[in-house]
Design an enzyme around this catalytic site. Sequence first.
Site, mmCIF file in Angstrom:
data_model
loop_
_atom_site.group_PDB
_atom_site.id
_atom_site.type_symbol
_atom_site.label_atom_id
_atom_site.label_comp_id
_atom_site.label_asym_id
_atom_site.label_seq_id
_atom_site.Cartn_x
_atom_site.Cartn_y
_atom_site.Cartn_z
ATOM 1 N N ARG A 83 2.638 -0.462 -4.926
ATOM 2 C CA ARG A 83 2.150 -1.961 -4.917
ATOM 3 C C ARG A 83 1.432 -2.075 -3.573
ATOM 4 O O ARG A 83 1.651 -1.448 -2.503
ATOM 5 C CB ARG A 83 3.608 -2.596 -4.835
ATOM 6 C CG ARG A 83 4.345 -2.687 -3.539
ATOM 7 C CD ARG A 83 5.410 -1.608 -3.028
ATOM 8 N NE ARG A 83 5.837 -0.865 -4.037
ATOM 9 C CZ ARG A 83 7.171 -1.065 -4.388
ATOM 10 N NH1 ARG A 83 7.762 -1.766 -3.751
ATOM 11 N NH2 ARG A 83 7.615 -0.411 -5.451
ATOM 12 N N GLY A 130 0.784 -1.086 -0.104
ATOM 13 C CA GLY A 130 0.062 0.175 0.006
ATOM 14 C C GLY A 130 0.809 1.162 -0.028
ATOM 15 O O GLY A 130 0.379 2.331 0.567
ATOM 16 N N HIS A 131 2.053 1.151 -0.593
ATOM 17 C CA HIS A 131 2.795 2.513 -0.689
ATOM 18 C C HIS A 131 3.796 2.101 -1.901
ATOM 19 O O HIS A 131 3.799 0.962 -2.731
ATOM 20 C CB HIS A 131 3.709 2.510 0.503
ATOM 21 C CG HIS A 131 4.490 1.399 0.914
ATOM 22 N ND1 HIS A 131 4.037 0.277 1.538
ATOM 23 C CD2 HIS A 131 5.975 1.018 0.513
ATOM 24 C CE1 HIS A 131 5.220 -0.630 1.905
ATOM 25 N NE2 HIS A 131 6.116 -0.228 0.970
ATOM 26 N N ALA A 132 4.557 3.336 -2.291
ATOM 27 C CA ALA A 132 5.355 3.369 -3.427
ATOM 28 C C ALA A 132 6.968 3.644 -2.694
ATOM 29 O O ALA A 132 7.024 4.125 -1.512
ATOM 30 C CB ALA A 132 5.107 4.347 -4.561
#
Length: 118
Positions: free
Chosen positions: A95, A48-50
């Site tokens: 992602r 839940g982040h890049a």
Amino acid sequence: MNCKILNFNIKSDDRGSLIALENLKNIPFEIKRVYYIFDTKPEFDRGGHAHTNLEQVLIMMDGACEVVLDNGRRIQSVLLNRPNSGLYIGKNIWREMKNFSYGAKLLVLASDFYDENE
């Protein structure tokens, strides 16, 4: 999108199978950090982040999970379910790992050390 499936060469004989992972050979960066995710329940997502400066390779050692990738222009879903392939994720790709099977074990190779600000 700055991601691709990497297929690893399997060495097999009567004793079983082995895959070697090597910096700048079948892994496209120098590995500085290794971690793994396990005991994740199917109803919970991870990621839940890049990352702006980090590259990663995700390898499903056991079980399966879905990886949803988003580069801001396109969304792509990849099923990871084999230990002889990995998903390379380049910089600036959002992602999310989801739909983990029970008992799934996900190995992650990273191009840099942990940085909370990253």
